[in-house]
Write an enzyme that holds these catalytic residues in place. Structure first.
Site, PDB file in Angstrom:
ATOM      1  N   ASP A 191       0.782  -1.089   0.104  1.00  0.00           N
ATOM      2  CA  ASP A 191      -0.080  -0.019   0.034  1.00  0.00           C
ATOM      3  C   ASP A 191       0.822   1.223   0.083  1.00  0.00           C
ATOM      4  OD1 ASP A 191      -3.195   0.676   1.053  1.00  0.00           O
ATOM      5  OD2 ASP A 191      -1.647   2.165   1.526  1.00  0.00           O
ATOM      6  N   ASN A 199      -2.530  13.222  -3.348  1.00  0.00           N
ATOM      7  CA  ASN A 199      -3.406  13.499  -4.206  1.00  0.00           C
ATOM      8  C   ASN A 199      -3.747  14.944  -3.846  1.00  0.00           C
ATOM      9  OD1 ASN A 199      -4.098  11.385  -6.147  1.00  0.00           O
ATOM     10  ND2 ASN A 199      -5.344  10.411  -4.627  1.00  0.00           N
ATOM     11  N   HIS A 204      -4.748  14.685  -8.345  1.00  0.00           N
ATOM     12  CA  HIS A 204      -5.162  13.075  -8.761  1.00  0.00           C
ATOM     13  C   HIS A 204      -4.394  12.672 -10.153  1.00  0.00           C
ATOM     14  CE1 HIS A 204      -7.885   9.677  -9.352  1.00  0.00           C
ATOM     15  NE2 HIS A 204      -7.956   9.844  -8.155  1.00  0.00           N
ATOM     16  N   ASP A 208      -2.104   9.316 -10.081  1.00  0.00           N
ATOM     17  CA  ASP A 208      -2.172   8.181 -10.961  1.00  0.00           C
ATOM     18  C   ASP A 208      -0.830   7.850 -11.516  1.00  0.00           C
ATOM     19  OD1 ASP A 208      -4.903   8.104 -10.502  1.00  0.00           O
ATOM     20  OD2 ASP A 208      -5.426   8.775 -12.716  1.00  0.00           O
ATOM     21  N   GLU A 234      -4.883   2.074  -4.246  1.00  0.00           N
ATOM     22  CA  GLU A 234      -3.537   2.349  -4.163  1.00  0.00           C
ATOM     23  C   GLU A 234      -2.956   1.361  -3.467  1.00  0.00           C
ATOM     24  OE1 GLU A 234      -4.436   2.761  -0.457  1.00  0.00           O
ATOM     25  OE2 GLU A 234      -2.698   4.234  -0.545  1.00  0.00           O
TER      26      GLU A 234
HETATM   27  P1  GH3 Z   1      -1.536   5.290   4.496  1.00  0.00           P
HETATM   28  O1  GH3 Z   1      -0.180   5.548   4.526  1.00  0.00           O
HETATM   29  O2  GH3 Z   1      -2.279   4.768   5.983  1.00  0.00           O
HETATM   30  O3  GH3 Z   1      -2.154   3.950   3.606  1.00  0.00           O
HETATM   31  O4  GH3 Z   1      -2.254   6.616   4.133  1.00  0.00           O
HETATM   32  P2  GH3 Z   1      -3.394   6.644   2.801  1.00  0.00           P
HETATM   33  O5  GH3 Z   1      -3.619   8.242   2.745  1.00  0.00           O
HETATM   34  O6  GH3 Z   1      -2.496   6.239   1.806  1.00  0.00           O
HETATM   35  O7  GH3 Z   1      -4.378   5.938   3.038  1.00  0.00           O
HETATM   36  P3  GH3 Z   1      -6.009   5.891   2.777  1.00  0.00           P
HETATM   37  O8  GH3 Z   1      -6.272   4.320   2.409  1.00  0.00           O
HETATM   38  O9  GH3 Z   1      -6.716   6.562   3.583  1.00  0.00           O
HETATM   39  O10 GH3 Z   1      -5.821   6.768   1.075  1.00  0.00           O
HETATM   40  C1  GH3 Z   1      -5.621   6.258   0.254  1.00  0.00           C
HETATM   41  C2  GH3 Z   1      -6.087   7.261  -0.736  1.00  0.00           C
HETATM   42  O11 GH3 Z   1      -5.490   6.775  -2.284  1.00  0.00           O
HETATM   43  C3  GH3 Z   1      -7.461   7.408  -1.053  1.00  0.00           C
HETATM   44  C4  GH3 Z   1      -7.740   7.925  -2.582  1.00  0.00           C
HETATM   45  O12 GH3 Z   1      -7.849   9.309  -2.777  1.00  0.00           O
HETATM   46  C5  GH3 Z   1      -6.297   7.598  -3.253  1.00  0.00           C
HETATM   47  N1  GH3 Z   1      -6.745   6.698  -4.179  1.00  0.00           N
HETATM   48  C6  GH3 Z   1      -7.127   5.443  -4.404  1.00  0.00           C
HETATM   49  N2  GH3 Z   1      -7.384   5.178  -5.709  1.00  0.00           N
HETATM   50  C7  GH3 Z   1      -6.695   6.099  -6.315  1.00  0.00           C
HETATM   51  C8  GH3 Z   1      -6.475   6.400  -7.907  1.00  0.00           C
HETATM   52  O13 GH3 Z   1      -6.761   5.342  -8.693  1.00  0.00           O
HETATM   53  N3  GH3 Z   1      -5.673   7.320  -8.155  1.00  0.00           N
HETATM   54  C9  GH3 Z   1      -5.506   8.339  -7.482  1.00  0.00           C
HETATM   55  N4  GH3 Z   1      -4.752   9.369  -7.738  1.00  0.00           N
HETATM   56  N5  GH3 Z   1      -5.547   8.235  -6.243  1.00  0.00           N
HETATM   57  C10 GH3 Z   1      -6.237   7.203  -5.707  1.00  0.00           C
HETATM   58 MG    MG Z   2      -5.143   1.943   1.224  1.00  0.00          MG
HETATM   59 MG    MG Z   3      -2.143   4.140   1.713  1.00  0.00          MG
END
Ligand code: GH3
Ligand code: MG
Ligand code: MG
Ligand code: MG
Length: 312
Positions: A191, A199, A204, A208, A234
């Site tokens: 992760d 982001n 965004h 990506d 992610e």
């Molecule tokens: P942690 O270190 O605890 O994992 O913190 P985090 O902020 O990474 O964790 P969290 O799961 O709360 O947030 C994940 C974020 O990833 C939320 C969302 O905006 C972003 N995300 C998810 N899918 C995508 C994607 O396809 N593209 C982009 N740009 N961002 C994404």
């Molecule tokens: Mg996550």
């Molecule tokens: Mg994360």
């Protein structure tokens, strides 16, 4: 990752193209009331290592389509009970066969009638008689393209990796295999760290780009027999057959360091991102689900110990 359309392959000579057919044989259904003709076409395609089924009684169309699951249909225009157009339309009523190329094989030379047939259903028209090579090439190129297309569609569109359900299935498959081989297989849950902030701060699109870069990095570092999937936004899962957790940790620590060293750009600003991962190894009894959960626990520990690390 297979590109959707492999143009260079199509441009190769027929012989080269045929030599590339190392995968499962192409399945072609020939529907023609003229048995001799169907047998002849069938022989030609079989000589090119294709799997062919012929059908002269259209009332069995759906049964045969279901059992044989053709990747291409060659369809005679004129048959006693049904026209080729009617059969093509019947095939197209089923969503599952929408992507199967249908080519009319007919002595029809009137271009207007050919066009009318194609407008109703079917993709192309081959005028009988056709040379063996031309028939083989026509079938081969279309089935190959259809296969590449469905492979591309089956992948995650951002990264080209396996999708959630498919990587889960792959983990299950490799866990089964490991049970039989007795060799350890590793499951990795990975992760990105603080990705919400990435982001928020850089947009965004930049986010990506980070996801795509990590996918490419993993593809480069892992072996062909390893599978990688985008498990969530992610979050990634990888399964490494014949690889202990220690070995997998070594590989993923290297991926982690290389990834952390990447410099990303968002306008004039630059930034970098880190990742955390949890790994577990098959133990000869745990289910795929239990192993995924155990890798996820490792990930949880990695996150709570400051991130940017790989835990077994
Ligand atoms: P942690 O270190 O605890 O994992 O913190 P985090 O902020 O990474 O964790 P969290 O799961 O709360 O947030 C994940 C974020 O990833 C939320 C969302 O905006 C972003 N995300 C998810 N899918 C995508 C994607 O396809 N593209 C982009 N740009 N961002 C994404
Ligand atoms: Mg996550
Ligand atoms: Mg994360
Ligand atoms: Mg006929």
């Amino acid at each position: 990752f297979t590109r959707p359309l492999d143009i260079t392959r199509l441009e190769n000579s027929l012989e080269n193209i045929l030599n590339l057919q190392s995968s499962e044989p192409y399945r072609v259904l020939i529907i023609d009331d003229d048995d001799d003709l169907a047998a002849r076409y069938s022989l030609v395609l079989r000589n090119s290592q294709m799997q062919v089924q012929t059908l002269n009684d259209p009332s069995q169309l759906f049964e045969v389509m279901r059992a044989f699951d053709p990747e291409m249909v060659l369809l005679d225009m004129n048959m006693p009970d049904f026209t080729g157009i009617e059969l093509a339309q019947m095939i197209r009523l089923n969503d599952e066969w929408l992507r199967v190329p249908i080519i009319y094989l007919s002595a029809e030379t009137d271009i207007n009638r050919q066009m009318a047939a194609m407008l109703k259903a079917g993709d192309d028209f081959i005028t009988k008689p056709i040379s063996d090579n031309a028939l083989t090439a026509a079938v081969f190129s279309r089935v190959q393209r259809a296969r590449s297309l469905s492979m591309a569609l089956a992948r995650d569109s951002l990264t080209g990796l396996l999708k959630h359900a498919d990587i889960k299935e792959q983990v299950a498959l490799e866990v089964e295999r490991a049970l039989r081989s007795g060799k350890p297989t590793s499951v990795v849950m990975l992760d990105l760290d603080h990705f919400k902030q990435v982001n928020d701060q850089y947009g965004h699109a930049a986010g990506d780009n980070v996801i795509r870069s990590l996918a490419n990095l993993m593809r480069q570092r892992l072996r062909r027999i390893d599978s990688i999937g985008r498990y969530g936004g992610e979050e990634f899962v990888a399964v490494l057959p014949d690889c202990s957790a220690e070995q997998a940790k070594h590989i993923f620590d290297e991926i982690r360091t290389r990834f952390a060293a990447l410099i990303f750009h968002a306008g004039a600003r630059t930034f970098s991102v880190t990742l955390s991962a949890g790994i577990c190894e098959t133990d000869g009894q745990s289910s795929a689900g239990a192993l995924l959960e155990s890798a996820d626990q490792g990930l949880y520990v990695a996150k709570h110990n400051g991130r940017d690390q790989v835990r077994i």
